[in-house]
Each structure stands twice: as structure tokens, then as C-alpha cells.
Design a protein around this motif. Structure first.
Motif: not given
Length: 306
Positions: A12-33
Motif C-alpha cells: 500500500p502507498g507504493r507504485r509498481v514501476t516494473g515487472v519482470r519474469e524470474l528464471t527458475g521456479g519450475f513448480s511455481n511462477h515468480n516475478v520481480a516487482i
């Protein structure tokens, strides 16, 4: 819906300025925000088994023990996010798998020792009994279960349920059953062990970095398969595949020097425990890379043990 949760509940109170996919996480989906205050976070979305509550609880319990990502927010049931989700602070470092791909002997030895030391620290966390975690309480269960028992039956089920028959000969399957029967008896020695096991402790789940010329572990990731049992499971996992010269010896030395228990027959015990994973890979589709890897490692195992 999940992005509404990120913006209003998790950050809350923060604005997302970028999203990128991360490698690995074969069983799940991980993104950097990335956010407007200069911070970076990792959003973890659970594709299959929902281990959100377990991973969040383990991250909190391991704070100060080993480097793990700090949990910022978790929606364990998906009530607000629409799906189970975990938001953690981004940890610096490079995947150990990338570092080892081009490591010289000195770097491999430093990384091996750091990885062994970290594994020994993981094993300082204990529970009341062996077993598997089902929720945030981290209470091992079901009552009376022994994770290191019944390897022979487990291997038999995997051979029956998977596609091994089309890829392992009848003789190889028979030899694997016989080996599993011998290993089952050997594993009685670790019954009752109730220490924290990562259960996927390998270079793709470790971040490392050089600090003033010395390599160290900066994060242990992906705790979804963790349970209470013998740490030799993780030793077997780390030594399953070939490593650069010097890594394995330094890994074992670091583990031992930091208090990790290595009985005289630790090589046989860790390999026996790793057979649970190899057999499980045989239930994957034949085109899956883990299926093919398991065939190769099982054949190597049978060649070594006769």
C-alpha cells in the motif's frame, strides 16, 4: 485480482514501476516487482500444490539462521488475491548454477564450502517428530510417519505408475528393486531424525555472491518441499549431479566443520535417500528433462552398486 492485492494489501502507498519474469521456479511462477521507492520484491504464485503457508512460516522461522527472503505479505488461501500468493523482498546474488557453469577451482571450492556451512545451519532447526508440513504451524505429520521408511515400496509404485517400463529394461527394473530393498534396510539408521530438510537443495535454489573476494550464500530459495527428517537428504541432492572440481569436497568439509552429522556410511545413506527423488522423477512424462536425467543417474547407480 492478484495485482489489486499487490497494490492495496501487500504494497500500500507504493507504485509498481516494473515487472519482470524470474528464471527458475519450475513448480511455481515468480516475478520481480520494482516500486517507486527503489525497492524490489518477488511475487510467488503457486501453480500446483499450495505451499504458501508453509513457505511463509519457514521464512519467518529461519530469519537469522540462514539467508532467506523476508516475507512482506502472504495470502495463504487466496481469499484476497484470488489465488495463493507470497510477496518477499528481493535478495541479491547470482544463481549458484550459473556461477558453477564457469567457475574455476578456487571459486568452486569457496562456493562448496559456503553451501555446506549453510546446509549445516539449516539442520540446527529441529521439530518434535519426523514428518511433513501441512500448514503454518509447521507441525510434522501425519502422526507416526517416518519419511525415510518404505523406500522399496515407493520405488515399486513409481515403476508401476510411471513410464519406466518403456525405458528401463526388465533387468534394470529388477536390479533397481533389489537395490531399493537393500537401501531400505540401510535407512533404518536415520529413522527418527527430526531436523529441517530443504528437500530441493541444489544449485538452482541457491543465490551466491562474492563479498570482498569470498563467495557466500545470499539466499536459500524454494522451500515448498521442506519436511522434518534427516539432512542427508539434502547432501544426496547436492551431490547427485557432477560438480566442478573441488566443489564436492569443500561442500562436505564445510558441512562437517559447521556441525553437520556425517556417519561413516554417509555416502551410501545420502544416495539411498536421494533415490526417493530419482524414483519420483520416473513418474514424469518421458519427454520431461527430469525423467531423462533420472534414467541416467539410476543407471549410474546400478553400475556402481552392481
Amino acid at each position: 485480482m492478484i495485482w489489486d492485492w499487490v497494490r492495496t494489501e501487500a504494497l500500500p502507498g507504493r507504485r509498481v514501476t516494473g515487472v519482470r519474469e524470474l528464471t527458475g521456479g519450475f513448480s511455481n511462477h515468480n516475478v520481480a516487482i520494482s516500486t517507486d521507492d527503489g525497492n524490489t520484491y518477488v511475487l510467488r504464485r503457486y501453480r500446483g500444490r499450495n505451499a504458501c503457508a508453509v513457505e511463509a512460516a519457514l521464512a519467518r522461522r529461519l530469519a537469522g539462521v540462514v539467508p532467506v527472503p523476508e516475507v512482506v505479505a502472504a495470502d495463504e488461501t487466496g481469499r484476497l488475491a484470488g489465488e495463493p500468493a507470497l510477496l518477499s523482498r528481493f535478495r541479491p546474488g547470482r544463481p549458484l548454477s550459473d556461477v558453477l557453469a564457469s567457475a574455476d577451482a578456487g571459486v568452486a571450492e569457496q562456493c562448496g564450502r559456503a553451501v555446506g556451512l549453510t546446509l549445516a545451519r539449516i539442520g540446527t532447526v529441529s521439530f518434535e517428530a519426523p514428518g511433513f508440513f501441512a500448514d503454518a504451524s509447521l507441525t510434522p505429520g501425519p502422526p507416526g510417519v517416518e519419511p525415510a521408511a518404505g523406500l522399496d515400496d515407493f520405488v515399486q509404485r513409481c515403476l508401476a505408475q510411471g513410464d519406466a517400463a518403456g525405458h528401463l529394461t526388465a533387468g534394470e527394473q529388477r536390479a533397481l528393486r533389489e537395490h531399493a530393498a537393500r537401501a531400505t534396510a540401510l535407512l533404518v539408521a536415520v529413522h527418527g531424525c527430526r531436523l529441517l530438510v530443504h528437500s530441493d537443495y541444489n544449485p538452482k535454489n541457491l543465490l551466491v555472491d562474492a563479498d570482498h573476494g569470498r563467495w557466500r550464500v545470499t539466499a536459500v530459495l524454494d522451500w515448498e518441499f521442506a519436511f522434518s527428517g534427516p539432512p542427508l537428504v539434502d547432501v544426496g541432492n547436492m551431490l547427485r549431479d557432477p560438480r566442478p572440481p573441488g566443489f564436492a569436497e569443500a561442500f562436505v568439509g564445510g558441512f562437517r566443520d559447521a556441525g553437520g552429522g556425517l556417519p561413516p556410511d554417509w555416502r551410501e545413506l545420502s544416495a539411498a535417500l536421494d533415490l526417493y527423488a530419482l524414483a519420483d522423477f520416473l513418474t514424469r512424462p518421458p519427454e520431461h528433462r527430469y525423467f531423462q536425467r533420472a534414467l541416467h543417474r539410476i543407471r549410474e547407480l546400478l553400475a556402481r552398486t552392481g
